[in-house]
Design an enzyme around this catalytic site. Structure first.
Site, PDB file in Angstrom:
ATOM      1  N   LYS A 188      47.794  16.514  49.629  1.00  0.00           N
ATOM      2  CA  LYS A 188      48.733  17.572  50.022  1.00  0.00           C
ATOM      3  C   LYS A 188      47.890  18.606  50.766  1.00  0.00           C
ATOM      4  O   LYS A 188      47.153  19.392  50.165  1.00  0.00           O
ATOM      5  CB  LYS A 188      49.427  18.212  48.818  1.00  0.00           C
ATOM      6  N   GLU A 263      38.119  23.760  41.654  1.00  0.00           N
ATOM      7  CA  GLU A 263      37.196  24.680  42.323  1.00  0.00           C
ATOM      8  C   GLU A 263      38.030  25.914  42.653  1.00  0.00           C
ATOM      9  O   GLU A 263      38.848  25.891  43.567  1.00  0.00           O
ATOM     10  CB  GLU A 263      36.604  23.990  43.558  1.00  0.00           C
ATOM     11  N   CYS A 297      35.527  31.079  49.160  1.00  0.00           N
ATOM     12  CA  CYS A 297      35.437  31.314  47.700  1.00  0.00           C
ATOM     13  C   CYS A 297      34.056  31.805  47.309  1.00  0.00           C
ATOM     14  O   CYS A 297      33.891  32.386  46.237  1.00  0.00           O
ATOM     15  CB  CYS A 297      35.701  30.022  46.937  1.00  0.00           C
ATOM     16  N   GLU A 394      38.963  39.419  43.783  1.00  0.00           N
ATOM     17  CA  GLU A 394      38.419  38.818  44.997  1.00  0.00           C
ATOM     18  C   GLU A 394      39.212  39.367  46.192  1.00  0.00           C
ATOM     19  O   GLU A 394      40.440  39.251  46.217  1.00  0.00           O
ATOM     20  CB  GLU A 394      38.614  37.301  44.874  1.00  0.00           C
TER      21      GLU A 394
HETATM   22  C1  SIN Z   1      35.307  27.445  49.712  1.00  0.00           C
HETATM   23  O1  SIN Z   1      35.508  28.556  50.133  1.00  0.00           O
HETATM   24  O2  SIN Z   1      35.972  26.967  48.791  1.00  0.00           O
HETATM   25  C2  SIN Z   1      34.251  26.538  50.293  1.00  0.00           C
HETATM   26  C3  SIN Z   1      33.104  27.242  50.842  1.00  0.00           C
HETATM   27  C4  SIN Z   1      31.961  26.329  51.202  1.00  0.00           C
HETATM   28  O3  SIN Z   1      32.042  25.104  51.081  1.00  0.00           O
HETATM   29  O4  SIN Z   1      30.942  26.851  51.609  1.00  0.00           O
END
Ligand code: SIN
Length: 496
Positions: A188, A263, A297, A394
């Site tokens: 997805k 993640e 992230c 965040e």
């Molecule tokens: C993410 O923001 O989830 C991935 C970042 C990365 O792979 O460096």
């Protein structure tokens, strides 16, 4: 006159890569119900994409289940590796087209988009190698005349749910190991950026991967996508996205006890000690704060600078930020693309307003100065304190809030005072401190004197409420495998 994105789409070498079709049971399908995808630098409509429903997900899962068995049983790891290598080569041959599509739907600059496509391909290349090294072990048995050994087997159908900030790399970081292990996948893709995933799937089919091993179901229907967490034929769900959604998916997945990789969100501390090389620290901050306009992230979310270095660090950081140039991702001079949507811009604004209302100072930026598109000016705040929203949440945008601290103990307490634990960074020339702080940061990934921690060979994943499971690296394949033990007993029976 054609629009900005029409001009760029016309320049694609392989125009068939830009498609809004779903890929189900080996067929490209254009559904009557479609959803709109926007181009974030102008907010104009980029195109319309098939909106899959529950029945589509169920068909895709069933087809993927049937395909998985013959795929695994009729291929060796070496053959699966060769298919993946061919896919990697095709992605790299089409890097300009894929990067253009990616930049149009996500907004990131062409340079960043090309970097992401190369990064995405590196996971395919990495797992093409890993496919051939899927070892079991032989274990000395405690029972006489017995051999005990293990083999690794694919888990089966994998549900893959990915975010819009890395429309290519988050797909390949999951699909690469799944296909290498002998699994099939139902993807997805993010509804903000589905086109890149569809282009990658087209190249996977061209590379010779059996069509039904990859199914792509774009949708805006969350209930339909939840089937990937609920359906008993799906044996593994891999999700990258927010902690809130990750928890909901985990609740749904518990009904069938499927394997999970999550993640999730981060709130990365970025610490600069007095003894740091400040130029390196600024370079690291620029990369891991402003890459993808602050929408990763692993972005630095809180910048802690020791009192003695604070003034000089802020001056150098402000100077570097002033050299950034916002604009549409495909414009040559752009170094900062837009954010993904209006809500993202609003979130940065809220964090800036909250901090300023509680005493922080805007050193540069602080507003959305461009009148069209989802842009927010790259911003540095000084005088930030723990009571402000940026210290807990965040931001996911181009905001660098600088906190000052005095001692190592104090900064470790502040850095770890969060429910998240994805990445953390620090800069220091003191080797003893480097080892100490690296151990004490409660995160899954640490960058010491660097802001760059992501690579195919590096284990990617967090602790605490940033989730679990490792992607990439020597650990990535086993997330898509079951270990089976085989005990061969009574080997003395029948001996002459
Ligand atoms: C993410 O923001 O989830 C991935 C970042 C990365 O792979 O460096």
């Amino acid at each position: 006159m054609s629009s900005y994105h029409e001009q760029h789409l016309q320049s694609l070498r392989n125009k068939s890569l830009f498609s809004g079709d779903a890929f189900i049971d080996g067929q490209w399908i254009s559904k009557e119900k479609q959803f709109v995808v926007y181009e974030p630098s102008s907010t104009s409509i980029l195109g319309k994409v098939s909106d899959c429903d529950l029945e589509d997900f169920q068909t895709a899962i069933k087809s993927a289940d049937q395909a998985q068995h013959s795929y695994y049983e009729n291929t060796t790891g070496t053959q699966r590796g060769a298919l993946l290598r061919r896919w990697n080569d095709l992605i790299l041959e089409n890097i300009d087209d894929i990067a253009t599509i990616l930049s149009l739907e996500n907004g990131k600059t062409l340079g960043e988009a090309k970097g992401e496509v190369a990064y995405a391909a590196s996971f395919i290349a990495w797992f093409a190698e890993e496919a051939t090294r899927s070892y079991g072990v032989t274990i000395p048995s405690s029972t006489p005349h017995t051999t005990l050994m293990t083999v690794r087997e694919p888990v089966g159908v994998c549900g893959i749910i990915t975010p819009w900030n890395f429309p290519a790399a988050m797909i390949t970081r999951k699909v690469g190991p799944a296909l290498a292990a002998g699994c099939s996948v139902v993807i997805k893709p993010p509804s903000e950026t589905p086109y890149t995933c569809i282009a990658l799937a087209k190249l996977a089919v061209k590379a010779g991967l059996p069509p039904a091993t990859i199914q792509v179901c774009p949708t805006k229907d969350r209930q339909a996508a939840a089937e990937l967490a609920k359906n008993p034929l799906v044996k593994k769900l891999s999700f990258t996205g927010s902690t809130g959604v990750g928890k909901k998916l985990a609740e749904l997945a518990v009904g069938t006890l499927k394997k999970l990789s999550l993640e999730l969100g981060g709130n990365a501390p970025f610490i600069v000690f007095d003894d740091a090389n400040l130029d390196l620290a600024v370079e690291g901050a620029m990369f891991c704060k402003f890459r993808c306009s602050g929408q990763t992230c692993v972005c630095a979310n809180r910048l802690y600078v020791q009192k003695g270095a604070a003034k000089a660090f802020v001056e150098k950081l402000v100077k570097a930020v002033q050299s950034l140039k916002m604009g549409p991702g495909l414009d040559q001079s752009t170094t900062q693309g837009p954010l993904v949507n209006k809500a993202a811009v609003q979130k940065v604004k809220e964090h800036v307003d909250d901090a300023v209302s509680k005493g922080a100072k805007v050193e540069v930026g602080g507003k959305a100065s461009m009148t069209s598109g989802f842009f927010f000016d790259p911003t540095v705040l000084s005088g930030v304190t723990p009571g402000m929203a940026v210290s807990k949440e965040e931001t996911f945008g181009p905001l660098a809030p600088v906190f000052e601290f005095e001692t190592e103990d104090e900064v470790l307490r502040l850095a770890n005072d969060t429910e998240f634990g994805l990445a953390g960074y620090f800069f220091s020339q003191d080797i003893a401190r480097a080892m100490r702080v690296a151990h004490k940061l409660q995160v899954g990934m640490v960058g010491v004197n660097t802001g760059k921690i992501s690579a195919a060979e590096a284990p990617f994943g967090g602790v605490k409420e940033s989730g679990y499971g490792k992607e990439g690296s020597l650990y990535g394949l086993e997330e898509y495998q079951n270990i089976k033990s085989i005990t061969i007993g009574n080997q003395n029976v029948g001996a002459e």
